[in-house]
Design a protein around this motif. Structure first.
Motif, PDB file in Angstrom:
ATOM      1  N   SER A  55       0.851  -1.181   0.000  1.00  0.00           N
ATOM      2  CA  SER A  55       0.000   0.000   0.000  1.00  0.00           C
ATOM      3  C   SER A  55       0.887   1.232   0.000  1.00  0.00           C
ATOM      4  O   SER A  55       2.121   1.130  -0.003  1.00  0.00           O
ATOM      5  N   VAL A  56       0.276   2.392  -0.023  1.00  0.00           N
ATOM      6  CA  VAL A  56       1.016   3.646   0.077  1.00  0.00           C
ATOM      7  C   VAL A  56       0.175   4.635   0.874  1.00  0.00           C
ATOM      8  O   VAL A  56      -1.036   4.747   0.671  1.00  0.00           O
ATOM      9  N   GLN A  57       0.821   5.302   1.817  1.00  0.00           N
ATOM     10  CA  GLN A  57       0.158   6.344   2.592  1.00  0.00           C
ATOM     11  C   GLN A  57       0.049   7.592   1.709  1.00  0.00           C
ATOM     12  O   GLN A  57       1.038   8.122   1.211  1.00  0.00           O
ATOM     13  N   LEU A  58      -1.184   8.048   1.496  1.00  0.00           N
ATOM     14  CA  LEU A  58      -1.422   9.141   0.565  1.00  0.00           C
ATOM     15  C   LEU A  58      -0.846  10.480   1.028  1.00  0.00           C
ATOM     16  O   LEU A  58      -0.713  11.409   0.219  1.00  0.00           O
ATOM     17  N   LEU A  68      -4.381   8.817  -8.263  1.00  0.00           N
ATOM     18  CA  LEU A  68      -4.714   7.421  -7.999  1.00  0.00           C
ATOM     19  C   LEU A  68      -4.486   6.559  -9.242  1.00  0.00           C
ATOM     20  O   LEU A  68      -4.020   5.415  -9.133  1.00  0.00           O
ATOM     21  N   LEU A  92      -0.855   5.725  -9.348  1.00  0.00           N
ATOM     22  CA  LEU A  92      -0.503   4.687  -8.381  1.00  0.00           C
ATOM     23  C   LEU A  92      -0.914   3.310  -8.888  1.00  0.00           C
ATOM     24  O   LEU A  92      -0.174   2.329  -8.746  1.00  0.00           O
ATOM     25  N   VAL A 137      -4.307   1.753  -0.985  1.00  0.00           N
ATOM     26  CA  VAL A 137      -3.709   2.976  -0.451  1.00  0.00           C
ATOM     27  C   VAL A 137      -4.159   3.121   1.003  1.00  0.00           C
ATOM     28  O   VAL A 137      -5.077   2.444   1.456  1.00  0.00           O
ATOM     29  N   SER A 193      -8.949   1.322   0.022  1.00  0.00           N
ATOM     30  CA  SER A 193      -8.251   1.920   1.167  1.00  0.00           C
ATOM     31  C   SER A 193      -8.638   1.151   2.421  1.00  0.00           C
ATOM     32  O   SER A 193      -9.487   1.593   3.197  1.00  0.00           O
TER      33      SER A 193
END
Length: 274
Positions: free
Chosen positions: A7-10, A25, A28, A36, A59
């Motif tokens: 995942s990735v922290q927005l 998005l 990504l 995310v 998310s």
């Protein structure tokens, strides 16, 4: 253990996400991400959910303040809504877990303060459950300043929280706090469900300590995963129940999407996450 989800922290791409939510998005998703971790989502859950759906992303986790009147960031504070408003927004987005991202350093310096943080989060676990959600906590480095009977404030907090409370360990900030990161991951055991995979050079002094100067994210020397001082590979191998490996930069060193792609490659090519 099954491989955790990447995942990735927005917050990593806060400016880009604010300027072009849908386009960010999509970029990504093009990197290969399918999940995310949202931030600052309470005022815009419907728009975020629509943008996620359009990009084929989810998310499952999100950051929102649950334990403070204001959410502190290195670049300014954000007023906090009531927990019920947070959980309602999270449920609309389709989250599973809402994670408090920061509690001010002074509250971590006494056992009474640490106990109060744990008690509040334990109580909020019941409220969250009524929305079909869990709660959790994400560390910085202030949680490792004080010790009680040889145990860091952070590990005392973990011991005081209900097992329903999710632990998300920021591996970079644990190193900045002076921790042997793989050993800490091992001690956390199955309580550790999420990790922020972040690398860089640790400041010489804990920037949350009482003698530290002002902290801004631009001062942090952060680097692509696997190219800094954080023993990420050993830490990730030490995890026993990790569900989410979450890329984050407080201070991306270059083009943010290139930086995310580099850390994504470290995780997926290295066999640390899927």
């Amino acid at each position: 253990m099954a491989l955790p989800e990447t995942s990735v922290q927005l917050y990593t791409l806060a400016a880009e996400f604010t300027a072009d939510m849908e386009g960010s998005l999509d970029r990504l998703a093009a990197i290969g991400l399918r999940s995310v971790e949202a931030f600052d989502f309470v005022s815009r859950p419907d728009r975020i959910r629509a943008a996620l759906d359009a990009s084929g992303l989810a998310s499952p986790t999100g950051h929102a303040p649950l334990l403070s009147d204001e959410l502190w960031t290195p670049d300014g504070s954000i007023p906090t809504p009531e927990p019920e408003a947070v959980f309602e927004a999270a449920a609309k987005i389709g989250m599973k877990t809402v994670i408090d991202p920061f509690v001010e350093p002074a509250r971590w310096l006494t056992l009474d303060g640490v106990t109060d943080i744990a008690d509040r989060l334990n109580s909020l676990a019941d409220t969250a459950a009524s929305f079909g959600l869990e709660v959790g906590y994400h560390n910085h480095a202030q949680e490792f300043i004080a010790e009680f009977d040889g145990e860091s404030a952070y590990e005392r907090f973990v011991a005081l929280t209900d097992e329903r409370v999710i632990i998300e360990l920021d591996l970079y900030w644990a190193l900045v706090g002076g921790q042997d990161v793989p050993a800490l991951v091992s001690r956390l055991g199955d309580r550790l469900v999420a990790a922020h995979v972040k690398d860089g050079i640790a400041p010489a002094v804990n920037p949350f300590g009482p003698d530290a100067g002002e902290l801004g994210s631009a001062a942090l020397d952060q680097r692509h995963a696997g190219t800094g001082e954080v023993p990420l590979a050993d830490a990730l191998r030490a995890a026993s129940a990790l569900q989410y490996a979450i890329i984050e930069y407080d201070n991306p060193p270059g083009d943010v999407f290139t930086d995310i792609a580099a850390s994504y490659a470290f995780l997926t090519d290295g066999g640390f996450s899927r």
